[in-house]
Design a protein around this motif. Sequence first.
Motif, PDB file in Angstrom:
ATOM      1  N   THR A   1     -14.966  32.455  12.334  1.00 34.18           N
ATOM      2  CA  THR A   1     -15.075  33.273  13.547  1.00 34.18           C
ATOM      3  C   THR A   1     -16.395  34.027  13.684  1.00 34.18           C
ATOM      4  N   VAL A   2     -16.877  34.639  12.602  1.00 30.91           N
ATOM      5  CA  VAL A   2     -17.968  35.611  12.721  1.00 30.91           C
ATOM      6  C   VAL A   2     -19.321  34.998  13.111  1.00 30.91           C
ATOM      7  N   PRO A   3     -19.775  33.874  12.532  1.00 30.42           N
ATOM      8  CA  PRO A   3     -21.081  33.333  12.937  1.00 30.42           C
ATOM      9  C   PRO A   3     -21.188  33.079  14.442  1.00 30.42           C
ATOM     10  N   LYS A   4     -20.139  32.502  15.040  1.00 29.81           N
ATOM     11  CA  LYS A   4     -20.162  32.267  16.487  1.00 29.81           C
ATOM     12  C   LYS A   4     -20.145  33.584  17.247  1.00 29.81           C
ATOM     13  N   MET A   5     -19.400  34.563  16.738  1.00 29.02           N
ATOM     14  CA  MET A   5     -19.349  35.883  17.352  1.00 29.02           C
ATOM     15  C   MET A   5     -20.737  36.527  17.367  1.00 29.02           C
ATOM     16  N   LEU A   6     -21.469  36.441  16.254  1.00 26.33           N
ATOM     17  CA  LEU A   6     -22.810  37.016  16.169  1.00 26.33           C
ATOM     18  C   LEU A   6     -23.788  36.280  17.086  1.00 26.33           C
ATOM     19  N   ALA A   7     -23.645  34.946  17.164  1.00 26.09           N
ATOM     20  CA  ALA A   7     -24.501  34.166  18.063  1.00 26.09           C
ATOM     21  C   ALA A   7     -24.270  34.567  19.515  1.00 26.09           C
ATOM     22  N   LEU A   8     -23.020  34.835  19.852  1.00 26.61           N
ATOM     23  CA  LEU A   8     -22.682  35.283  21.209  1.00 26.61           C
ATOM     24  C   LEU A   8     -23.298  36.647  21.499  1.00 26.61           C
ATOM     25  N   PHE A   9     -23.144  37.581  20.577  1.00 24.98           N
ATOM     26  CA  PHE A   9     -23.619  38.950  20.788  1.00 24.98           C
ATOM     27  C   PHE A   9     -25.148  39.048  20.800  1.00 24.98           C
ATOM     28  N   TRP A  10     -25.805  38.301  19.920  1.00 22.82           N
ATOM     29  CA  TRP A  10     -27.260  38.433  19.781  1.00 22.82           C
ATOM     30  C   TRP A  10     -28.051  37.471  20.667  1.00 22.82           C
TER      31      TRP A  10
ATOM     32  N   CYS B   1      -6.809  24.944  35.526  1.00 21.22           N
ATOM     33  CA  CYS B   1      -7.192  24.985  36.933  1.00 21.22           C
ATOM     34  C   CYS B   1      -7.828  26.318  37.317  1.00 21.22           C
ATOM     35  N   ARG B   2      -7.974  27.206  36.392  1.00 21.32           N
ATOM     36  CA  ARG B   2      -8.503  28.523  36.741  1.00 21.32           C
ATOM     37  C   ARG B   2      -9.991  28.618  36.430  1.00 21.32           C
ATOM     38  N   THR B   3     -10.317  28.619  35.165  1.00 21.50           N
ATOM     39  CA  THR B   3     -11.708  28.781  34.764  1.00 21.50           C
ATOM     40  C   THR B   3     -11.847  28.338  33.318  1.00 21.50           C
ATOM     41  N   ASN B   4     -13.081  28.077  32.918  1.00 17.16           N
ATOM     42  CA  ASN B   4     -13.324  27.769  31.510  1.00 17.16           C
ATOM     43  C   ASN B   4     -13.960  28.965  30.800  1.00 17.16           C
ATOM     44  N   LEU B   5     -13.913  30.146  31.436  1.00 16.51           N
ATOM     45  CA  LEU B   5     -14.423  31.361  30.812  1.00 16.51           C
ATOM     46  C   LEU B   5     -13.334  31.972  29.928  1.00 16.51           C
ATOM     47  N   LEU B   6     -13.621  32.107  28.641  1.00 16.10           N
ATOM     48  CA  LEU B   6     -12.671  32.699  27.704  1.00 16.10           C
ATOM     49  C   LEU B   6     -13.049  34.154  27.459  1.00 16.10           C
ATOM     50  N   PRO B   7     -12.230  35.110  27.898  1.00 12.09           N
ATOM     51  CA  PRO B   7     -12.553  36.521  27.697  1.00 12.09           C
ATOM     52  C   PRO B   7     -12.257  36.967  26.269  1.00 12.09           C
ATOM     53  N   HIS B   8     -13.016  36.416  25.338  1.00 12.66           N
ATOM     54  CA  HIS B   8     -12.819  36.721  23.928  1.00 12.66           C
ATOM     55  C   HIS B   8     -14.095  36.360  23.177  1.00 12.66           C
ATOM     56  N   THR B   9     -14.104  36.652  21.867  1.00  7.35           N
ATOM     57  CA  THR B   9     -15.266  36.294  21.044  1.00  7.35           C
ATOM     58  C   THR B   9     -14.994  35.070  20.183  1.00  7.35           C
ATOM     59  N   TYR B  10     -13.752  34.623  20.153  1.00 10.69           N
ATOM     60  CA  TYR B  10     -13.421  33.378  19.468  1.00 10.69           C
ATOM     61  C   TYR B  10     -12.209  32.761  20.155  1.00 10.69           C
ATOM     62  N   CYS B  11     -11.912  31.510  19.797  1.00  9.99           N
ATOM     63  CA  CYS B  11     -10.863  30.756  20.484  1.00  9.99           C
ATOM     64  C   CYS B  11      -9.496  31.123  19.938  1.00  9.99           C
ATOM     65  N   ASN B  12      -8.793  31.904  20.712  1.00  5.28           N
ATOM     66  CA  ASN B  12      -7.449  32.342  20.364  1.00  5.28           C
ATOM     67  C   ASN B  12      -6.434  31.512  21.143  1.00  5.28           C
ATOM     68  N   TYR B  13      -5.356  31.139  20.478  1.00  6.37           N
ATOM     69  CA  TYR B  13      -4.367  30.242  21.083  1.00  6.37           C
ATOM     70  C   TYR B  13      -3.819  30.775  22.404  1.00  6.37           C
ATOM     71  N   MET B  14      -3.369  32.032  22.421  1.00  9.91           N
ATOM     72  CA  MET B  14      -2.750  32.570  23.622  1.00  9.91           C
ATOM     73  C   MET B  14      -3.768  32.765  24.739  1.00  9.91           C
ATOM     74  N   VAL B  15      -5.012  33.094  24.404  1.00 11.67           N
ATOM     75  CA  VAL B  15      -6.054  33.260  25.424  1.00 11.67           C
ATOM     76  C   VAL B  15      -6.321  31.935  26.123  1.00 11.67           C
ATOM     77  N   ILE B  16      -6.374  30.845  25.346  1.00 10.83           N
ATOM     78  CA  ILE B  16      -6.593  29.515  25.928  1.00 10.83           C
ATOM     79  C   ILE B  16      -5.391  29.104  26.777  1.00 10.83           C
ATOM     80  N   ALA B  17      -4.186  29.291  26.248  1.00  9.53           N
ATOM     81  CA  ALA B  17      -2.975  28.863  26.952  1.00  9.53           C
ATOM     82  C   ALA B  17      -2.842  29.561  28.300  1.00  9.53           C
ATOM     83  N   ARG B  18      -3.265  30.828  28.389  1.00  8.28           N
ATOM     84  CA  ARG B  18      -3.117  31.576  29.631  1.00  8.28           C
ATOM     85  C   ARG B  18      -4.111  31.141  30.707  1.00  8.28           C
TER      86      ARG B  18
END
Length: 321
Positions: free
Chosen positions: A80-89, A172-189
């Motif tokens: 999780t963390v390397p991708k999170m840092l790449a996103l933030f920085w 059908c909504r969007t491919n924007l994930l309001p999170h810093t990593y891929c969480n199951y429930m976030v994707i499903a919603r």
Amino acid sequence: MMTADNHTVFYPVTYILTGIPGTEESHFWMAIPFCLMYVVTLFGNSLLLFIILTERSLHEPMYLFVSMLAAGDLLLSTTTVPKMLALFWFRAGEISFAACLTQMFFIHVSFLAESAILLAMAFDRYIAICDPLRYTIILTKSVIGKMGLAIVTRSFCFIFPLIFLVKQLKFCRTNLLPHTYCNYMVIARLACDDITVSLWYGVAMAILVIGSDIVLIAVSYGLILRAVFLLPSKEARLKALRTCGSHVGVILMFYIPSVFFYYAHLFGHIIPGYILILLANLYVLIPPMLNPIVYGVTTKEILKRVINVFHRWCRRSSLLS
């Protein structure tokens, strides 16, 4: 592309992780403590693994389970963390659908595996205190190896259906994930399909797997406490309690946040989304960072070896200089 119910249905090639909504201007600065915690996590768990695997005297059941927990912590944080840092920085929020599913898979596998390892550690302490004469007969290296294989197999078997369920969804909504990593429930919603099956599978897994682990750990420690208070001397009771203290601390650090997040997602409208995401980030950082510190400080055998390792390194550096 195809349309259904006036929605554009698509299968996302990539997702865009957006980070923590409402804190975009602070992402750069937030990543600094996250990075420091990740470095401590890598160093602490790697050192713990190195000491346990290289010191023959530590090739005992309790320490082997600690090494499994350290490996799980490294997997969880590194997933999780390397991708999170790449996103933030670097604002590198793009992640392919396959990579997102892979990340989600390893996050949840790590979580289930660590829960099972904590249960195995509770069983280890139960045998050590309640049936010490048969400890070496019951917990042989062969048995521990089979337990490790069972932990991995159980985690894979329960998490693989999640991947299958997500791959069947139409978005059908969007491919924007309001999170810093891929969480199951976030994707499903994000799906426009009915996700009742996905939700109930998650609930069933939480109750049957995590719930049963918590109950069995509680039963183990109930029996341990009963046995401890029946010991004749105060010194023996304190020694027995000390051997379990670090494990209980790690159990609380693992389960209390996970239970909180489960109910927070069920009643997510009560807690602001950015708070949930921030806490989710801290959850994949703080327990993996603190676990090796807890075991290193409270376990005399590990602490002694850590001091010896640093002593050898200091001697080598002084000789080289």
